[in-house]
Design an enzyme around this catalytic site. Sequence first.
Site, PDB file in Angstrom:
ATOM      1  N   HIS A  25      14.556  22.387  29.024  1.00 35.19           N
ATOM      2  CA  HIS A  25      14.975  21.387  30.282  1.00 35.19           C
ATOM      3  C   HIS A  25      16.358  20.620  29.756  1.00 35.19           C
ATOM      4  O   HIS A  25      16.374  19.399  29.363  1.00 35.19           O
ATOM      5  CB  HIS A  25      13.834  20.426  30.146  1.00 35.19           C
ATOM      6  CG  HIS A  25      12.670  21.157  30.840  1.00 35.19           C
ATOM      7  ND1 HIS A  25      11.725  20.243  31.354  1.00 35.19           N
ATOM      8  CD2 HIS A  25      12.269  22.358  31.022  1.00 35.19           C
ATOM      9  CE1 HIS A  25      10.732  21.179  32.066  1.00 35.19           C
ATOM     10  NE2 HIS A  25      11.054  22.471  31.736  1.00 35.19           N
ATOM     11  N   GLN A  30      15.668  28.087  26.234  1.00 34.97           N
ATOM     12  CA  GLN A  30      16.450  27.790  27.566  1.00 34.97           C
ATOM     13  C   GLN A  30      17.883  27.178  27.050  1.00 34.97           C
ATOM     14  O   GLN A  30      18.557  27.021  27.927  1.00 34.97           O
ATOM     15  CB  GLN A  30      15.675  26.642  28.396  1.00 34.97           C
ATOM     16  CG  GLN A  30      14.366  27.275  28.874  1.00 34.97           C
ATOM     17  CD  GLN A  30      13.635  26.226  29.547  1.00 34.97           C
ATOM     18  OE1 GLN A  30      14.033  25.068  30.027  1.00 34.97           O
ATOM     19  NE2 GLN A  30      12.384  26.465  29.949  1.00 34.97           N
ATOM     20  N   TYR A  55      14.217   9.260  41.862  1.00 37.95           N
ATOM     21  CA  TYR A  55      13.559  10.769  42.218  1.00 37.95           C
ATOM     22  C   TYR A  55      12.035  10.836  42.016  1.00 37.95           C
ATOM     23  O   TYR A  55      11.693  11.822  42.352  1.00 37.95           O
ATOM     24  CB  TYR A  55      14.676  11.660  42.425  1.00 37.95           C
ATOM     25  CG  TYR A  55      15.758  11.491  43.250  1.00 37.95           C
ATOM     26  CD1 TYR A  55      15.717  12.061  44.567  1.00 37.95           C
ATOM     27  CD2 TYR A  55      16.827  10.829  42.702  1.00 37.95           C
ATOM     28  CE1 TYR A  55      16.791  11.578  45.382  1.00 37.95           C
ATOM     29  CE2 TYR A  55      17.955  10.517  43.357  1.00 37.95           C
ATOM     30  CZ  TYR A  55      17.878  10.907  44.892  1.00 37.95           C
ATOM     31  OH  TYR A  55      18.972  10.435  45.657  1.00 37.95           O
ATOM     32  N   GLU A  85      11.684  21.331  43.797  1.00 39.14           N
ATOM     33  CA  GLU A  85      12.066  20.310  45.082  1.00 39.14           C
ATOM     34  C   GLU A  85      13.913  20.230  45.012  1.00 39.14           C
ATOM     35  O   GLU A  85      14.637  20.203  44.074  1.00 39.14           O
ATOM     36  CB  GLU A  85      11.643  18.851  44.985  1.00 39.14           C
ATOM     37  CG  GLU A  85      11.900  18.291  43.767  1.00 39.14           C
ATOM     38  CD  GLU A  85      11.306  16.621  43.585  1.00 39.14           C
ATOM     39  OE1 GLU A  85       9.932  16.722  43.831  1.00 39.14           O
ATOM     40  OE2 GLU A  85      11.929  15.701  43.402  1.00 39.14           O
ATOM     41  N   TYR A  90       1.157  22.534  33.424  1.00 36.16           N
ATOM     42  CA  TYR A  90       0.976  24.116  33.090  1.00 36.16           C
ATOM     43  C   TYR A  90      -0.409  24.483  32.563  1.00 36.16           C
ATOM     44  O   TYR A  90      -1.095  25.714  32.804  1.00 36.16           O
ATOM     45  CB  TYR A  90       1.845  24.835  32.106  1.00 36.16           C
ATOM     46  CG  TYR A  90       3.211  24.753  32.712  1.00 36.16           C
ATOM     47  CD1 TYR A  90       3.877  25.632  33.588  1.00 36.16           C
ATOM     48  CD2 TYR A  90       4.203  23.785  31.904  1.00 36.16           C
ATOM     49  CE1 TYR A  90       4.914  25.331  34.117  1.00 36.16           C
ATOM     50  CE2 TYR A  90       5.667  23.866  32.520  1.00 36.16           C
ATOM     51  CZ  TYR A  90       5.811  24.688  33.682  1.00 36.16           C
ATOM     52  OH  TYR A  90       7.272  24.764  33.993  1.00 36.16           O
TER      53      TYR A  90
END
Length: 371
Positions: free
Chosen positions: A149, A87, A253, A243, A264
């Site tokens: 991430h 990523q 949060y 979200e 997963y």
Amino acid sequence: MSASPAILALLIASVALPPGQAQAQSAKPYTIETFADGLDSPWSIAFLPDGRALITEKPGQLRLVAADGKLVNAPIAGVPKVFYGGQAGLFDVLPSHDFAQSQQIFLSYACGTRSANHLCVASAKLGENSLANVKEIFRSQMAKSGSAHYGGRMAWLPDNTLIVTLGDGYSYREEAQNLSNHLGKIVRLNADGSVPKDNPFVGKQGAKPEIYSYGHRNVQGLAYDAANKRLIAHEHGPRGGDEVNVITPGTNYGWPKATYGIDYTGAQISPYKEYEGTQQPAIYWVPSIAPSGITVYNGDMFPQWKGNLLVGALKAQQVSRVVLKGNKASEEEVLFKEVGARFRDVRTGPDGAIYLLTDSSDGKVLRVSAR
């Protein structure tokens, strides 16, 4: 164009709204055409005042597209060295508020090595074919291993402070609640990388002063809603629990203390969907749609969507049109599924059209205009 029964069924299955709130089912007819193509895994698009656009390619290239959609052949030289893999790569591009005068842009990207890497932000001056005065202004701490991430979205607040989103590093999810590092946080910086004196954790012992909010998993969508004076972000959940949040300074949060998703492997991450002291999302999706770019539509081409949130999705290959009332979603409609593509970014263009960036090694910019 009315949403088909199949799309409506998917919509109802894939989104959780507060009780008693209706699903939207109507949309103004639109046309989708290719605006630019030949892009290698594009990640972000930003329009310049003269109608041109800058596009980042995840492997580390910055591309320029003319106002008519023609892609300039050679990538712009001088982009900082990017850690690319998984990523990781080159993420967002953001022009400065005074770009017309300063020609200054900001880039976010993964930097370092696989065993020790960070989310970095650099400022630079855009020249005709290259960047000048390239300066790293932020490097996330702590270093992490792996290539997952990062977050990486950026936006300006009205006071000219820079918001940068981060991820939890995947294997480091508990750090999202730890104020001594930047993992799983949203940070606020001055344009030179210094810390605004009114950040919520300035002066708090053991807390990174750049932190603006925390308890995030992987924030890859960010937009400032000027009409309502609010910052909106979305983040990836694990299996479920993507979200959208209205971001306020100093707020927790919830990740990973509270989540609507599971691991997963199918294992439980937390027994809590709500947790005292943490903020509930405005809207969440189960199963995941894998949200990507986000825009608050502010054009005139689709007046009935003005002020609505357009949330791109990778896995679900759609854009969700979301209406927020206060801190909760009151309406959601699935759009553009007929394209059959993973959408990496979505932006309101200077002409009022909606621009979609497809996530592919042969990526495109699609232009959505009213019929």
